[in-house]
Scaffold this motif. Structure first.
Motif, PDB file in Angstrom:
ATOM      1  N   ASP A 131       0.949  -1.212   0.037  1.00 53.25           N
ATOM      2  CA  ASP A 131      -0.097   0.048  -0.033  1.00 53.25           C
ATOM      3  C   ASP A 131       0.810   1.311   0.005  1.00 53.25           C
ATOM      4  OD1 ASP A 131      -2.419   1.368   0.015  1.00 53.25           O
ATOM      5  OD2 ASP A 131      -2.444   1.701   2.028  1.00 53.25           O
ATOM      6  N   GLY A 132       1.855   1.213  -0.644  1.00 55.09           N
ATOM      7  CA  GLY A 132       2.967   2.393  -0.879  1.00 55.09           C
ATOM      8  C   GLY A 132       3.739   2.768   0.352  1.00 55.09           C
ATOM      9  N   ASN A 133       3.771   1.973   1.353  1.00 55.49           N
ATOM     10  CA  ASN A 133       4.584   1.969   2.599  1.00 55.49           C
ATOM     11  C   ASN A 133       6.084   2.055   2.118  1.00 55.49           C
ATOM     12  OD1 ASN A 133       6.052   1.726   4.998  1.00 55.49           O
ATOM     13  ND2 ASN A 133       4.382   1.161   5.951  1.00 55.49           N
ATOM     14  N   ALA A 134       6.594   3.636   2.071  1.00 56.41           N
ATOM     15  CA  ALA A 134       7.944   3.521   1.633  1.00 56.41           C
ATOM     16  C   ALA A 134       9.051   2.882   2.656  1.00 56.41           C
ATOM     17  CB  ALA A 134       8.404   4.984   1.635  1.00 56.41           C
ATOM     18  N   SER A 135       8.591   2.985   3.850  1.00 54.92           N
ATOM     19  CA  SER A 135       9.753   2.568   4.723  1.00 54.92           C
ATOM     20  C   SER A 135       9.982   0.835   4.528  1.00 54.92           C
ATOM     21  CB  SER A 135       9.313   2.732   6.260  1.00 54.92           C
ATOM     22  OG  SER A 135       9.380   4.117   6.552  1.00 54.92           O
ATOM     23  N   GLN A 136       8.457   0.446   4.341  1.00 50.78           N
ATOM     24  CA  GLN A 136       8.934  -1.077   4.440  1.00 50.78           C
ATOM     25  C   GLN A 136       9.177  -1.399   2.717  1.00 50.78           C
ATOM     26  OE1 GLN A 136       5.262  -3.123   5.357  1.00 50.78           O
ATOM     27  NE2 GLN A 136       4.782  -1.806   7.055  1.00 50.78           N
ATOM     28  N   PHE A 137       8.737  -0.935   1.701  1.00 46.90           N
ATOM     29  CA  PHE A 137       9.057  -0.969   0.457  1.00 46.90           C
ATOM     30  C   PHE A 137      10.837  -0.898   0.137  1.00 46.90           C
ATOM     31  CE2 PHE A 137      10.057   0.418  -3.949  1.00 46.90           C
ATOM     32  CZ  PHE A 137       9.439  -0.871  -4.518  1.00 46.90           C
ATOM     33  N   LEU A 163      10.519  13.063  -0.543  1.00 45.97           N
ATOM     34  CA  LEU A 163       9.371  12.238  -0.730  1.00 45.97           C
ATOM     35  C   LEU A 163       8.232  13.206   0.042  1.00 45.97           C
ATOM     36  CD1 LEU A 163       9.904   8.475  -0.555  1.00 45.97           C
ATOM     37  CD2 LEU A 163       9.449   9.953  -2.764  1.00 45.97           C
ATOM     38  N   LYS A 164       8.443  13.527   1.308  1.00 44.12           N
ATOM     39  CA  LYS A 164       7.583  14.343   1.966  1.00 44.12           C
ATOM     40  C   LYS A 164       7.396  15.677   1.484  1.00 44.12           C
ATOM     41  CE  LYS A 164       6.604  15.687   6.711  1.00 44.12           C
ATOM     42  NZ  LYS A 164       7.000  15.890   8.136  1.00 44.12           N
ATOM     43  N   ASP A 165       8.117  16.321   0.940  1.00 45.04           N
ATOM     44  CA  ASP A 165       8.141  17.689   0.338  1.00 45.04           C
ATOM     45  C   ASP A 165       7.284  17.645  -0.809  1.00 45.04           C
ATOM     46  OD1 ASP A 165       9.628  18.712   2.319  1.00 45.04           O
ATOM     47  OD2 ASP A 165      11.610  18.827   1.193  1.00 45.04           O
ATOM     48  N   ARG A 166       6.988  16.425  -1.506  1.00 42.46           N
ATOM     49  CA  ARG A 166       6.195  16.290  -2.674  1.00 42.46           C
ATOM     50  C   ARG A 166       4.869  15.606  -2.479  1.00 42.46           C
ATOM     51  NH1 ARG A 166      11.082  17.138  -3.389  1.00 42.46           N
ATOM     52  NH2 ARG A 166      12.248  18.300  -5.191  1.00 42.46           N
ATOM     53  N   GLY A 167       4.665  15.720  -1.188  1.00 37.48           N
ATOM     54  CA  GLY A 167       3.313  15.141  -0.735  1.00 37.48           C
ATOM     55  C   GLY A 167       2.925  13.887  -0.661  1.00 37.48           C
ATOM     56  N   TYR A 168       4.096  13.142  -0.708  1.00 41.13           N
ATOM     57  CA  TYR A 168       3.917  11.854  -0.868  1.00 41.13           C
ATOM     58  C   TYR A 168       3.059  10.982   0.340  1.00 41.13           C
ATOM     59  CZ  TYR A 168       5.610   6.802  -1.030  1.00 41.13           C
ATOM     60  OH  TYR A 168       5.454   5.166  -1.233  1.00 41.13           O
ATOM     61  N   PRO A 169       2.960  11.400   1.575  1.00 38.21           N
ATOM     62  CA  PRO A 169       2.281  10.611   2.770  1.00 38.21           C
ATOM     63  C   PRO A 169       0.552  10.833   2.172  1.00 38.21           C
ATOM     64  CG  PRO A 169       3.711  12.147   3.783  1.00 38.21           C
ATOM     65  CD  PRO A 169       4.003  12.253   2.238  1.00 38.21           C
ATOM     66  N   ASN A 170       0.344  11.947   1.578  1.00 36.29           N
ATOM     67  CA  ASN A 170      -1.080  12.071   1.315  1.00 36.29           C
ATOM     68  C   ASN A 170      -1.664  11.886  -0.020  1.00 36.29           C
ATOM     69  OD1 ASN A 170      -1.609  12.847   4.032  1.00 36.29           O
ATOM     70  ND2 ASN A 170      -0.861  14.893   3.437  1.00 36.29           N
ATOM     71  N   ALA A 171      -0.652  11.286  -1.153  1.00 32.98           N
ATOM     72  CA  ALA A 171      -0.929  10.997  -2.341  1.00 32.98           C
ATOM     73  C   ALA A 171      -1.510   9.720  -2.604  1.00 32.98           C
ATOM     74  CB  ALA A 171       0.465  11.045  -3.069  1.00 32.98           C
ATOM     75  N   LYS A 172      -2.302   9.898  -3.694  1.00 28.91           N
ATOM     76  CA  LYS A 172      -2.791   8.382  -3.991  1.00 28.91           C
ATOM     77  C   LYS A 172      -1.895   7.472  -4.542  1.00 28.91           C
ATOM     78  CE  LYS A 172      -7.259  10.725  -5.801  1.00 28.91           C
ATOM     79  NZ  LYS A 172      -8.006  10.844  -6.923  1.00 28.91           N
ATOM     80  N   TRP A 199       3.752   5.829  -6.366  1.00 34.71           N
ATOM     81  CA  TRP A 199       4.622   4.857  -7.042  1.00 34.71           C
ATOM     82  C   TRP A 199       5.337   5.703  -8.174  1.00 34.71           C
ATOM     83  CZ3 TRP A 199       7.356   0.913  -7.456  1.00 34.71           C
ATOM     84  CH2 TRP A 199       7.585   0.221  -8.634  1.00 34.71           C
ATOM     85  N   SER A 200       4.750   6.868  -8.690  1.00 34.04           N
ATOM     86  CA  SER A 200       5.318   7.320  -9.712  1.00 34.04           C
ATOM     87  C   SER A 200       6.632   8.326  -8.774  1.00 34.04           C
ATOM     88  CB  SER A 200       4.478   8.754 -10.280  1.00 34.04           C
ATOM     89  OG  SER A 200       5.213   9.359 -11.072  1.00 34.04           O
ATOM     90  N   LEU A 201       6.312   8.724  -7.604  1.00 29.49           N
ATOM     91  CA  LEU A 201       7.390   9.588  -6.787  1.00 29.49           C
ATOM     92  C   LEU A 201       8.370   8.436  -6.542  1.00 29.49           C
ATOM     93  CD1 LEU A 201       5.141  11.768  -4.648  1.00 29.49           C
ATOM     94  CD2 LEU A 201       6.706  12.526  -6.601  1.00 29.49           C
TER      95      LEU A 201
END
Length: 527
Positions: free
Chosen positions: A161-167, A179-188, A193-195
């Motif tokens: 489910d896009g969990n960056a820390s696990q991936f 990633l956070k600066d580019r809105g990763y936590p709240n992105a679809k 995946w694109s980020l």
């Protein structure tokens, strides 16, 4: 990111090219937190330098290094005459290894404040030697278990489910912030995946930038418009980082701390001069205490019947003066105290003038030192400055490591023990036999010492003020009047087996004082 897998995967191939075939001829440490390895071979003289003092974990690989003649200890004797076969990063790990021709493995484990260097025998599962012995868990560390296998497919990303820390747990703080600066936590999920793909593509591009952040100089693989320097060679990048982050930043920090101490001492000296000159002017212009003593002795009848307070005629000024005695104090004793104070007035006057002269000289020295220090640009100059210019040696010591607080009373240095254990240490390791020792009588409290430095004449005002400190730092703190004993330190001794802070005094004199803590007229030397 210099400790990050995504940087190490570029650094290790470069180290492999530089050190392959090199023979290790020395391995030593010049401080307990730094290991240095010297090699020689077809590439000439090459060095590895690992600084493992948290939080400053840095590597450098200089072409030259000068070993000091003193304070240097040989380590890892098993490495001598070994030839380096290869350097390899451990998959998705903050660690890399040097394979040696004999089969031994030298592991560089870069786990933040738990970083270490470990040596393994061929096929060994536990190290035969570790650099940092305080990390007990490393004695059973099997380096074979460190590499990890990660599935970086989109399928796996969606399953998480896009969990960056696990991936991709190897990202580290800098990429996560990107990633956070580019809105990763709240992105679809598709945007995440694109980020993530963009992030991985950037990390696969070997461009290394050094940037200035709040925490100091850092290395990053991410684009930085205001980078201090950019590199395509990872060894040059990590060497420059070592210089900027460890050498230069530490120099600036040390210089700044010393400037701060000098400026603090300057401020205290200026304050002391201002108050001291005011006090000296008062001594010169105010009426001597003996005049009030004369008035009291001429009006003893006003205190008849045990009266402790009276308003009497001052025949010197023609006005009324209010006199208030201390509990159980006779007016004759009060007058005698004033006569003694008047007798010591000239001595106090002379001592204060000498103190102010010394303080003025110190002020000028401090101003000169600050100007010189501000012009220093390297460690060598700073070291010379400390050795030759700074006359106040206490500025260069952390007084928190001393067992006593340090004060100055009218030019005399006064020590106050911090605890019962510290009282013993102060008496045993710092006090001279001719120093004056004070302590509140019959109650627990700090030992107080007046450093006499061979001086014979101690102003009564200094003795009274030190005694007031002794009473303040004791069980008498809240009393209106307290007995304090004093004697030369040579008459104070520790009895074997006695509790901490307990001493035997062979001769003593008792002084009655009002407990009083540090104030603006006491120059503290404690940071």
């Amino acid at each position: 990111m210099h400790l990050n897998y995504h940087f190490l995967k570029y650094l290790c191939p470069a180290l492999n090219d530089q050190f392959q075939g090199q023979k290790i001829i020395s391995c030593f440490s010049q401080s307990k937190n730094e290991l240095i390895i010297e090699t020689t071979g077809s590439e000439g003289e090459q060095w590895m330098r690992a600084h493992l003092k948290a939080p400053q974990i840095y590597l450098s690989f200089p072409e030259q290094f000068r070993r000091t003649k003193r304070n240097s200890m040989n380590l890892f004797p098993e490495l001598l005459e070994e030839t380096i076969q290869s350097c390899e990063v451990l998959a998705f790990e903050r660690s890399f290894i040097f394979r040696l021709q004999s089969g031994k493995i030298l592991l560089f484990k870069l786990h933040g404040n738990r970083s270490n260097i470990l040596l393994y025998e061929s096929e060994g599962q536990v190290p035969i030697r570790t650099f940092r012995n305080d990390l007990g868990e490393d004695r059973s560390l099997d380096w074979h278990e460190l590499p990890r296998s990660l599935d970086l497919s989109k399928k796996r990303f969606l399953e998480l489910d896009g969990n960056a820390s696990q991936f991709l747990p190897t990202l580290g703080a800098v990429p996560r912030a990107w990633l956070k600066d580019r809105g990763y936590p709240n992105a679809k999920l598709e945007m995440k995946w694109s980020l993530m793909e963009e992030m991985v593509d950037i990390l696969d591009s070997p461009l290394f930038s050094l940037v200035e952040k709040a925490q100091g100089t850092i290395l990053t693989l991410l684009p930085e418009p205001e980078a201090l320097k950019n590199f395509s060679d990872p060894i040059l990048a990590v060497n420059e980082l070592f210089y900027l982050a460890l050498v230069k930043d530490n120099f600036e920090r040390e210089k700044s701390e010393l400037l701060k101490k000098l400026n603090a001492q300057l401020s205290k000296t200026q304050s002391f001069l201002k108050k001291g000159n005011t006090k000296l002017q008062e001594l010169k212009t105010s009426a001597p205490p003996s005049q009030l003593a004369d008035v009291v002795m001429a009006n003893l009848h006003e205190f008849a019947g045990g009266k402790m307070e009276a308003e009497i005629l001052d025949f010197y000024s023609g006005g009324k003066v209010k006199v208030k005695l201390k509990p159980n104090q006779k007016p004759q004793d009060f007058a005698a105290q004033l006569y003694r104070k008047s007798k010591n007035r000239k001595l106090e006057w002379d001592q204060l003038e000498k103190t102010l002269q010394a303080k003025q000289s110190l002020l000028e020295d401090l101003q000169s030192q600050i100007v010189k220090l501000e012009k220093i640009t390297d460690f060598r100059g700073l070291k010379g400055f400390k050795k030759e210019e700074v006359s106040e040696k206490t500025l260069l010591k952390e007084s928190s490591s001393l067992p006593f607080k340090i004060f100055e009373i009218e030019g005399f240095t006064v020590w106050v023990g911090k605890s019962a254990k510290d009282n013993d240490e102060m008496l045993r390791g710092f006090v001279h036999k001719d120093d004056l020792w004070l302590h509140s009588r019959l109650v627990p409290g700090s030992h107080v010492v007046i450093k006499l430095k061979g001086q014979k004449n101690l102003p009564q005002a200094v003795l009274d003020r030190a005694a007031a400190l002794a009473a303040y730092y004791s069980k008498y703190k809240t009393e209106s009047l307290a007995p304090v004993i004093y004697t030369e330190a040579k008459y104070v001794r520790k009895v074997k087996g006695s509790p901490a802070g307990s001493v035997k005094v062979d001769r003593e004199t008792v002084l009655m004082v009002q407990p009083k803590g540090p104030d603006e007229m006491i120059s503290s030397k404690n940071p």
